[in-house]
Motif scaffolding. Structure first.
Motif, PDB file in Angstrom:
ATOM      1  N   PRO A   1       0.828  -1.209   0.000  1.00 42.01           N
ATOM      2  CA  PRO A   1       0.000   0.000   0.000  1.00 42.01           C
ATOM      3  C   PRO A   1       0.856   1.251   0.000  1.00 42.01           C
ATOM      4  O   PRO A   1       1.894   1.329   0.661  1.00 42.01           O
ATOM      5  N   ASP A   2       0.423   2.216  -0.789  1.00 42.56           N
ATOM      6  CA  ASP A   2       1.161   3.471  -0.938  1.00 42.56           C
ATOM      7  C   ASP A   2       1.044   4.287   0.341  1.00 42.56           C
ATOM      8  O   ASP A   2      -0.056   4.491   0.877  1.00 42.56           O
ATOM      9  N   ARG A   3       2.189   4.755   0.835  1.00 39.36           N
ATOM     10  CA  ARG A   3       2.164   5.581   2.045  1.00 39.36           C
ATOM     11  C   ARG A   3       1.410   6.880   1.804  1.00 39.36           C
ATOM     12  O   ARG A   3       0.682   7.358   2.677  1.00 39.36           O
ATOM     13  N   ALA A   4       1.564   7.416   0.601  1.00 39.81           N
ATOM     14  CA  ALA A   4       0.866   8.669   0.266  1.00 39.81           C
ATOM     15  C   ALA A   4      -0.484   8.322  -0.351  1.00 39.81           C
ATOM     16  O   ALA A   4      -0.660   8.315  -1.570  1.00 39.81           O
ATOM     17  N   PHE A   5      -1.431   8.023   0.493  1.00 39.38           N
ATOM     18  CA  PHE A   5      -2.764   7.617   0.046  1.00 39.38           C
ATOM     19  C   PHE A   5      -3.781   8.490   0.767  1.00 39.38           C
ATOM     20  O   PHE A   5      -3.952   8.397   1.987  1.00 39.38           O
ATOM     21  N   VAL A   6      -4.450   9.352   0.020  1.00 43.51           N
ATOM     22  CA  VAL A   6      -5.360  10.314   0.657  1.00 43.51           C
ATOM     23  C   VAL A   6      -6.665  10.383  -0.127  1.00 43.51           C
ATOM     24  O   VAL A   6      -6.743   9.981  -1.291  1.00 43.51           O
ATOM     25  N   GLY A   7      -7.679  10.886   0.523  1.00 43.23           N
ATOM     26  CA  GLY A   7      -8.921  11.228  -0.157  1.00 43.23           C
ATOM     27  C   GLY A   7      -9.828  10.067  -0.490  1.00 43.23           C
ATOM     28  O   GLY A   7     -10.813  10.243  -1.219  1.00 43.23           O
ATOM     29  N   ARG A   8      -9.544   8.877   0.040  1.00 43.67           N
ATOM     30  CA  ARG A   8     -10.353   7.714  -0.306  1.00 43.67           C
ATOM     31  C   ARG A   8     -10.941   7.039   0.933  1.00 43.67           C
ATOM     32  O   ARG A   8     -11.414   5.896   0.837  1.00 43.67           O
ATOM     33  N   ASP A   9     -10.962   7.708   2.062  1.00 44.93           N
ATOM     34  CA  ASP A   9     -11.503   7.092   3.272  1.00 44.93           C
ATOM     35  C   ASP A   9     -12.978   6.735   3.111  1.00 44.93           C
ATOM     36  O   ASP A   9     -13.438   5.683   3.569  1.00 44.93           O
ATOM     37  N   ALA A  10     -13.733   7.597   2.447  1.00 43.96           N
ATOM     38  CA  ALA A  10     -15.169   7.327   2.287  1.00 43.96           C
ATOM     39  C   ALA A  10     -15.390   6.081   1.445  1.00 43.96           C
ATOM     40  O   ALA A  10     -16.273   5.254   1.742  1.00 43.96           O
ATOM     41  N   GLN A  11     -14.595   5.915   0.401  1.00 41.96           N
ATOM     42  CA  GLN A  11     -14.758   4.741  -0.452  1.00 41.96           C
ATOM     43  C   GLN A  11     -14.327   3.465   0.267  1.00 41.96           C
ATOM     44  O   GLN A  11     -14.955   2.415   0.113  1.00 41.96           O
ATOM     45  N   LEU A  12     -13.258   3.567   1.066  1.00 40.54           N
ATOM     46  CA  LEU A  12     -12.838   2.401   1.842  1.00 40.54           C
ATOM     47  C   LEU A  12     -13.924   1.995   2.844  1.00 40.54           C
ATOM     48  O   LEU A  12     -14.224   0.813   3.015  1.00 40.54           O
ATOM     49  N   THR A  13     -14.512   2.990   3.489  1.00 36.68           N
ATOM     50  CA  THR A  13     -15.597   2.700   4.440  1.00 36.68           C
ATOM     51  C   THR A  13     -16.789   2.085   3.723  1.00 36.68           C
ATOM     52  O   THR A  13     -17.421   1.137   4.206  1.00 36.68           O
ATOM     53  N   GLN A  14     -17.098   2.598   2.514  1.00 33.74           N
ATOM     54  CA  GLN A  14     -18.215   2.051   1.748  1.00 33.74           C
ATOM     55  C   GLN A  14     -17.965   0.587   1.392  1.00 33.74           C
ATOM     56  O   GLN A  14     -18.871  -0.256   1.525  1.00 33.74           O
ATOM     57  N   LEU A  15     -16.756   0.272   0.953  1.00 30.79           N
ATOM     58  CA  LEU A  15     -16.452  -1.114   0.628  1.00 30.79           C
ATOM     59  C   LEU A  15     -16.542  -2.004   1.865  1.00 30.79           C
ATOM     60  O   LEU A  15     -17.058  -3.132   1.810  1.00 30.79           O
ATOM     61  N   HIS A  16     -16.034  -1.500   2.967  1.00 33.58           N
ATOM     62  CA  HIS A  16     -16.091  -2.278   4.203  1.00 33.58           C
ATOM     63  C   HIS A  16     -17.536  -2.591   4.579  1.00 33.58           C
ATOM     64  O   HIS A  16     -17.867  -3.714   4.984  1.00 33.58           O
ATOM     65  N   GLU A  17     -18.427  -1.611   4.439  1.00 34.71           N
ATOM     66  CA  GLU A  17     -19.832  -1.822   4.775  1.00 34.71           C
ATOM     67  C   GLU A  17     -20.494  -2.775   3.790  1.00 34.71           C
ATOM     68  O   GLU A  17     -21.322  -3.608   4.168  1.00 34.71           O
ATOM     69  N   LEU A  18     -20.150  -2.654   2.530  1.00 42.06           N
ATOM     70  CA  LEU A  18     -20.754  -3.536   1.532  1.00 42.06           C
ATOM     71  C   LEU A  18     -20.354  -4.988   1.736  1.00 42.06           C
ATOM     72  O   LEU A  18     -21.151  -5.909   1.483  1.00 42.06           O
TER      73      LEU A  18
ATOM     74  N   LEU B   1     -15.781   5.744  -8.753  1.00 38.40           N
ATOM     75  CA  LEU B   1     -14.608   6.423  -8.207  1.00 38.40           C
ATOM     76  C   LEU B   1     -14.315   7.623  -9.098  1.00 38.40           C
ATOM     77  O   LEU B   1     -14.164   7.480 -10.312  1.00 38.40           O
ATOM     78  N   ASP B   2     -14.253   8.812  -8.478  1.00 36.59           N
ATOM     79  CA  ASP B   2     -14.023  10.048  -9.220  1.00 36.59           C
ATOM     80  C   ASP B   2     -12.636  10.588  -8.887  1.00 36.59           C
ATOM     81  O   ASP B   2     -11.908  10.007  -8.069  1.00 36.59           O
ATOM     82  N   VAL B   3     -12.274  11.693  -9.521  1.00 40.70           N
ATOM     83  CA  VAL B   3     -10.998  12.332  -9.187  1.00 40.70           C
ATOM     84  C   VAL B   3     -11.034  12.789  -7.733  1.00 40.70           C
ATOM     85  O   VAL B   3     -12.094  12.872  -7.106  1.00 40.70           O
ATOM     86  N   LEU B   4      -9.859  13.079  -7.196  1.00 42.99           N
ATOM     87  CA  LEU B   4      -9.765  13.526  -5.813  1.00 42.99           C
ATOM     88  C   LEU B   4     -10.368  14.926  -5.656  1.00 42.99           C
ATOM     89  O   LEU B   4     -10.397  15.718  -6.608  1.00 42.99           O
ATOM     90  N   ASP B   5     -10.819  15.223  -4.450  1.00 42.59           N
ATOM     91  CA  ASP B   5     -11.247  16.595  -4.182  1.00 42.59           C
ATOM     92  C   ASP B   5     -10.010  17.496  -4.142  1.00 42.59           C
ATOM     93  O   ASP B   5      -8.867  17.022  -4.062  1.00 42.59           O
ATOM     94  N   ASP B   6     -10.219  18.792  -4.192  1.00 46.60           N
ATOM     95  CA  ASP B   6      -9.105  19.736  -4.324  1.00 46.60           C
ATOM     96  C   ASP B   6      -8.101  19.602  -3.195  1.00 46.60           C
ATOM     97  O   ASP B   6      -6.877  19.585  -3.422  1.00 46.60           O
ATOM     98  N   THR B   7      -8.578  19.495  -1.967  1.00 48.15           N
ATOM     99  CA  THR B   7      -7.673  19.440  -0.819  1.00 48.15           C
ATOM    100  C   THR B   7      -6.865  18.157  -0.820  1.00 48.15           C
ATOM    101  O   THR B   7      -5.638  18.176  -0.607  1.00 48.15           O
ATOM    102  N   SER B   8      -7.539  17.017  -1.050  1.00 46.65           N
ATOM    103  CA  SER B   8      -6.826  15.737  -1.063  1.00 46.65           C
ATOM    104  C   SER B   8      -5.792  15.700  -2.181  1.00 46.65           C
ATOM    105  O   SER B   8      -4.679  15.188  -1.997  1.00 46.65           O
ATOM    106  N   ALA B   9      -6.130  16.248  -3.344  1.00 38.21           N
ATOM    107  CA  ALA B   9      -5.191  16.257  -4.459  1.00 38.21           C
ATOM    108  C   ALA B   9      -3.964  17.100  -4.137  1.00 38.21           C
ATOM    109  O   ALA B   9      -2.819  16.690  -4.406  1.00 38.21           O
ATOM    110  N   ALA B  10      -4.179  18.260  -3.565  1.00 37.49           N
ATOM    111  CA  ALA B  10      -3.043  19.125  -3.203  1.00 37.49           C
ATOM    112  C   ALA B  10      -2.200  18.474  -2.121  1.00 37.49           C
ATOM    113  O   ALA B  10      -0.959  18.534  -2.165  1.00 37.49           O
TER     114      ALA B  10
END
Length: 951
Positions: free
Chosen positions: A59-76, A209-218
């Protein structure tokens, strides 16, 4: 599956297996394997080390902006009310969005919840099989080392069914149909799919899965470039925000830019200015290829400053398969191993490739960008021309496959390893590119695949060969015509005779114009064109081609030349189909004798003429002679060619069909089960010949009353055909036709109707309304309508087929008469008995009497119709004739004979001839007890009939 019927399983984790045929049946789904009882047992007993996995990278150490998707997969994937269930979910989005990275992080975070996590490269069915085979190599290495890819993949599938609690990650699925059979057939775990496809998933829930939000991308870009946590108050962070926005917040572009910035020490502002991007470009409107190309343009320049070898390797990789390119394949592009490893290391540092042990992986989007020339981003992208990369890719494949020149091919294992790369090379030829250097390996690979009966895989190679010849030589040269002829042969072997026909029509015309009507090449093309017409159901045109070829061959080559003999042999089969049996038999016996004298009794051509003789005997209802001839032919093929030769396997398949026609249903089933096992062992489980063998076996099961077994086998065959051949391939459409017929026999009428109606539309779209396969689809749907009680619709379809056959082939053609037979039975079921009598008389006149299966069928339906009309004397007369015909053709003990005798007994009873009726029934009961056994349902029914007659 034995002849006695199917095993059954139910529940999410239940499994039933039968080692004889290698089927593993899990609930409503079936996956086909080639395993013995011992293999099945090992799949149950072999365990996996705790928390095994094969993730392609950490797993990439620099991994941001995907917590919501990870939580969604976990729930599914979370168990519902404490109950663990098989679940399938797909993460979809455009290229470079981070789908695979999300899957890696989900697997890593939840690794304690799974007994095994297995990563499957899923961009093609072959890659899926390869990844499953790797699971077997990991779990059961000693056994896996001694079997092929298909057997290892089959073992892995069974192992997964025995050992629940796993996670399978299908990465980069291009077509949902490639993964669907596994999603439904492998239960007891979770399936996570990544794909660019948002729709078409019937067994999986889609998560976008969409592009990152502005803050996560920066944040991501800042951390990658600066090597530290984001400081959102710093000037550099503002620069990161501007650059991330310009890159569309696309994760792959951010990673590429970050790797470049970190490696070179370039500032964010300088990089932004070098790219020439427009600040504020809308993320929703980005073109990922264009955006990535801008980043790679700068990165490639930096790589070139460090290593010319790295640039050469990268451009060569653009034309090879993106997954698992062996490092050794690339070795000729570098002076030594040290240079190779250093160059690959530089590419990996800039995140342009991933190194996985001895193999190299490259992102598909990067490949697409590097193949485009001059530059998809509108910039001066390429340090080297794209054509050079292709030239180098060709060179490494030629070196691997012909290490000492064209006369010294590499071992088969090397060809198997290089084939995916060769298929990518031949399918990505740029416009106006001179691909002639690749021609030797294209030709060798195509011929090898043809010898292995993998003609579908060879088609792209034949197309590439034809392109090379057409680009190299003027259009009317012999080389170009030969290439087109060979391409048509590949289409024929792949079952696409409708495409081959169009190509061969042009080849025959061109060769006649350029070489003359009697040139051997022209005659060869005429023979093949005639075969195309026969496959398309146009016997008259086929006969015309064979007659021209035979006459020309006798003039130029001689009466007994092998090519002339072939023309004469095919001409004889046309005579047989058009009900000229005496001419057909006389001509073919001459051809077979001359071939044995000229070529020898064990030559393939001689064996083929004997096979054609058996076909003529079968068409003229001389079943016993046909069976004896085919039994001898199968034995001779095995002696002369070997038990695993494709011709031997075909001879056994034909023999099973002859057994079936002769009423020896159990012999037919047993032999065809053997044929399926042999095909799976020799060719693999997903080879077109294996699929055809399974479809044939399903037909035997259906005829033997094993409806559920037939349906189960055909459902697998259809799924395999769709995955490996495509929805519109002739094999796929034939399998669907068979499945529709079996579904209605299994009382799944609504499904059968839906499938049958869709088939007509698909066949007419692919082949045209007059094509024989389209007519077969109509006949099949008519039979389905009959079973569903929709008699008028069934009759309408049968009438359409008769009209088409009559217009195309003539009123007395064999296939037209078959269609009229089906129509007569439809009239009978609709109680239109006068219509049956009318059509029956005309068909009987066309058949000119004599013992023939068609004659017997019409005697039978006329017997029943006259009985219903109260014309008992006529019914008895036709019934007596029917019995005589069937006994002559199929023998006194054929099961159909028993039912005919019962029907004739009823006619005698209705005519007041009770003594004759009882006498016939008493003998019938004796024969039924002897042939079928005292407890067979038919025997029980006959015994009850006698009781009702007061006996």
């Amino acid at each position: 599956m034995t002849a006695s019927g199917a095993h059954h399983a139910s529940g999410a984790r239940s499994i039933a297996a039968d080692a004889l045929s290698g089927f593993a049946n899990t609930g409503d789904h079936v996956s086909v394997t080639v395993l013995t009882q011992q293999d099945l047992h090992s799949a149950k007993e072999v365990g996996a080390p705790p928390h095994s996995w094969n993730l392609p990278y950490p797993p990439d150490r620099a991994f941001v902006g995907r917590d919501a998707q990870l939580t969604q997969l976990h729930e599914l994937f979370r168990p519902h009310e404490g109950v663990e269930q098989t679940r399938s979910h797909v993460v979809h989005g455009m290229g470079g969005i981070g789908k695979s990275t999300l899957a890696v992080h989900y697997a890593h975070r939840n690794r304690e919840h799974y007994s095994l996590i297995w990563w499957i490269n899923a961009d093609s069915p072959a890659q899926i099989d390869s990844s499953l085979a790797a699971l077997t190599a990991y779990l059961h290495p000693q056994w896996g080392a001694g079997v092929g890819v298909e057997a290892r993949a089959a073992w892995a599938s069974v192992w997964l069914q025995w050992h629940p609690g796993w996670l399978l990650i299908f990465d980069n699925v291009d077509e949902p149909r490639d993964a669907e059979p596994y999603l439904g057939g492998l239960t007891g775990g979770h399936h996570l799919i990544t794909s660019r496809r948002a729709h078409g998933w019937s067994s999986a829930r889609a998560v976008g899965l969409d592009v990152l939000d502005d803050t996560s991308a920066a944040d991501l870009l800042y951390e990658l470039a600066c090597g530290e946590s984001p400081d959102r108050c710093s000037p550099q962070y503002a620069d990161a925000c501007a650059l991330a926005t310009a890159l569309g917040n696309l994760p792959l572009a951010l990673h590429q830019a970050g790797a470049y910035l970190r490696q070179t020490g370039t500032t964010l502002v300088s990089f932004y200015n070098d790219l020439g991007l427009i600040l504020g470009e809308a993320a929703s409107g980005i073109d990922p290829e264009r955006t990535i190309a801008r980043v790679w343009n700068v990165t490639l320049a930096a790589v070139e400053e460090q290593s010319d070898a790295a640039i050469t390797l990268l451009y060569a990789l653009a034309w090879l398969s993106p997954d698992d390119c062996p490092r050794g394949l690339l070795a000729p592009l570098c002076p030594d191993g040290r240079t190779l490893n250093k160059a690959l290391g530089i590419l990996a540092t800039y995140n342009l490739v991933h190194l996985t042990g001895p193999a190299v992986r490259i992102h598909r989007l990067l490949q697409l960008t590097l193949r485009r020339t001059p530059d998809p981003a509108g910039l001066s992208l390429t340090p080297l021309p794209a054509a050079r990369g292709r030239t180098e890719a060709t060179r490494v494949l030629r070196h691997a496959l012909h290490p000492e020149g064209e006369g010294s091919p590499a071992p088969q294992a090397t060809w198997d390893l290089c084939l995916p790369h060769l298929l990518v090379l031949v399918s990505t030829v740029p416009d106006s590119y001179d691909d002639a250097p690749a021609l030797p390996v294209y030709l060798d690979a195509a011929e090898r695949l043809h010898e292995q009966r993998q003609d579908d895989e060879a088609l792209p190679l034949w197309e590439g060969i034809m392109r090379v010849y057409e680009a190299t030589f003027p259009p009317d040269t012999p080389e170009v015509l030969h290439a087109r002829h060979r391409m048509a042969g590949g289409l024929m072997e792949s079952g696409e005779s409708h495409r081959a026909l169009r190509l061969l029509d042009k080849v025959v015309a061109d060769r006649t114009r350029l070489l003359g009507a009697d040139h051997p090449d022209t005659l060869e093309s005429l023979n093949d064109l005639g075969c195309c017409h026969i496959h398309e159901g146009d016997v008259q045109s086929g006969e015309a081609m064979f007659a021209r070829a035979a006459q020309g061959g006798e003039r130029v080559l001689g009466r007994s030349h092998p090519q002339t003999l072939k023309s004469r042999g095919y001409l004889a089969t046309c005579y047989a189909v058009q009900r000229r049996p005496d001419e057909a038999m006389s001509l073919l016996q001459q051809v077979a004798a001359e071939s044995a004298h000229v070529l020898g009794p064990d030559h393939l051509d001689t064996l083929e003429y004997r096979y054609l003789l058996g076909g003529i005997l079968m068409m003229t209802s001389r079943l016993d002679e046909a069976v004896r001839l085919q039994e001898a032919l199968a034995a001779d093929c095995e002696r002369a060619l070997g038990g695993d030769d494709p011709h031997t396997l075909s001879a056994r398949t034909d023999l099973s069909g002859y057994y079936s026609m002769a009423g020896r249903r159990q012999d037919a089933i047993a032999l065809q089960e053997r044929v399926v096992r042999d095909h799976e062992r020799v060719f693999g489980t997903v080879h077109p010949a294996t699929m055809t063998a399974r479809i044939t076996l399903a037909g035997e099961y259906r005829g033997g009353g094993q409806k559920e077994a037939a349906v189960a086998l055909l459902e697998v065959a259809v799924a395999d055909c769709v995955r490996h051949l495509g929805d519109d391939h002739p094999h796929t459409l034939r399998a669907r036709t068979q499945l529709a017929g079996c579904l209605v026999k299994a009382s799944r009428v609504a499904e059968a109707v839906m499938l049958g109606e869709a088939l007509i539309a698909d066949c007419e779209r692919v082949f045209g309304a007059d094509h024989t396969q389209s007519l077969e689809a109509r006949s099949s749907l008519a039979d389905i309508y009959m079973e569903a009680g929709r008699l008028e619709e069934a009759i309408s379809l049968h009438e359409q087929v008769v009209a088409h056959r009559t217009r195309l082939l003539g009123v007395n053609d064999f296939f037209t008469l078959m269609a009229r037979t089906s129509l007569a039975f439809a009239y009978f079921n609709a109680e239109r008995f006068d219509d049956v009598v009318e059509i029956g008389r005309s068909v009987m006149a066309a058949l000119d009497g004599g013992a023939h299966l068609l004659t017997s069928y019409f005697h039978y339906v006329l017997t029943a119709s006259y009985a219903e009309l109260g014309k008992v004397d006529e019914a008895i007369a036709h019934g007596v004739q029917t019995l005589a015909d069937f006994e002559h053709i199929q023998g006194a003990d054929h099961p159909d004979m028993l039912h005919l005798r019962r029907f004739l007994s009823a006619c005698y009873w209705a005519a007041g001839q009770q003594e004759k009726s009882i006498e016939l029934m008493e003998q019938l009961l004796i024969d039924s007890e002897r042939v079928l056994g005292p407890d067979h349902p038919d025997t029980v029914q006959f015994r009850e009939d006698l009781r009702e007659q007061g006996v």
